[in-house]
Design an enzyme around this catalytic site. Structure first.
Site, PDB file in Angstrom:
ATOM      1  N   ARG A   1       0.779  -1.241   0.000  1.00 27.10           N
ATOM      2  CA  ARG A   1       0.000   0.000   0.000  1.00 27.10           C
ATOM      3  C   ARG A   1       0.814   1.297   0.000  1.00 27.10           C
ATOM      4  NH1 ARG A   1      -4.858  -0.476   4.256  1.00 27.10           N
ATOM      5  NH2 ARG A   1      -3.152  -0.537   5.716  1.00 27.10           N
ATOM      6  N   ASP A   2       2.136   1.244  -0.047  1.00 23.23           N
ATOM      7  CA  ASP A   2       2.904   2.500  -0.068  1.00 23.23           C
ATOM      8  C   ASP A   2       4.192   2.341  -0.863  1.00 23.23           C
ATOM      9  OD1 ASP A   2       3.219   5.197   0.473  1.00 23.23           O
ATOM     10  OD2 ASP A   2       4.179   4.877   2.412  1.00 23.23           O
TER      11      ASP A   2
END
Length: 175
Positions: free
Chosen positions: A124-125
């Site tokens: 997610r990042d």
């Protein structure tokens, strides 16, 4: 936190700020003189860190210690020297196509390892500042703070994490 965990944490002495705003520091183990990264996290999934400590993923920082106390998790992880992809791009502005494809291919291998966990882990990042190009040219993926277990029952995240412009579209309901 147990007395043993407190003792273990006390061996890691702060040497420098890596990102003081986000509570990320370079520390040195007073016993071995090895350097590590210490993170104090208030938004985290401790189970992910414990899993990664027990089941390391190649080309990510090895997690050496995870201690949770008062809604903060302290993570001691391997220090990986080198430039981030963000640093490289700020100097060069662009990469030759072959180098960009090499880096992308290496990232795909790392992400495949995350996705083969049971259940799968979603980062997610992923962004240039979280991709390290080591001195030997190897590609490393840093920063598991926004990682979560995959949930196939939901097409939308329950919490928005990551960096705007880099976060996965499923966080915004675009599964």
């Amino acid at each position: 936190m147990t007395i043993e965990q407190e003792l273990e944490l006390s061996y890691y002495q702060q040497v420098a700020d890596i990102d003081a705003e986000h509570c990320v520091y370079l520390v040195q183990d007073s016993r071995t003189k090895q350097f590590y990264v210490k993170k104090l996290l208030t938004v985290y999934n401790a189970d992910i860190y414990r899993y990664l400590q027990a089941h390391p993923i190649a080309n990510t920082p090895r997690i050496h210690l995870t201690v949770e106390k008062d809604n903060v998790v302290t993570v001691i992880e391997e220090y990986i020297p080198g430039d981030t992809l963000e640093d490289v791009l700020s100097k060069k502005k662009t990469l030759p196509e072959a180098e960009a494809l090499r880096i992308a291919g290496k990232l795909c291998v790392i992400l495949a390892d995350f996705h083969h966990c049971k259940p799968a882990i979603v980062n997610r990042d992923i962004k240039p500042s979280n991709i390290k190009i080591a001195a030997d040219g190897s590609v490393k993926l840093l920063d598991m703070n926004a990682a979560k277990w995959s949930n196939n029952q939901s097409d939308k995240d329950t919490m928005l994490l990551g960096t705007q412009g880099y976060a996965a579209p499923e966080q915004y309901g675009f599964g």
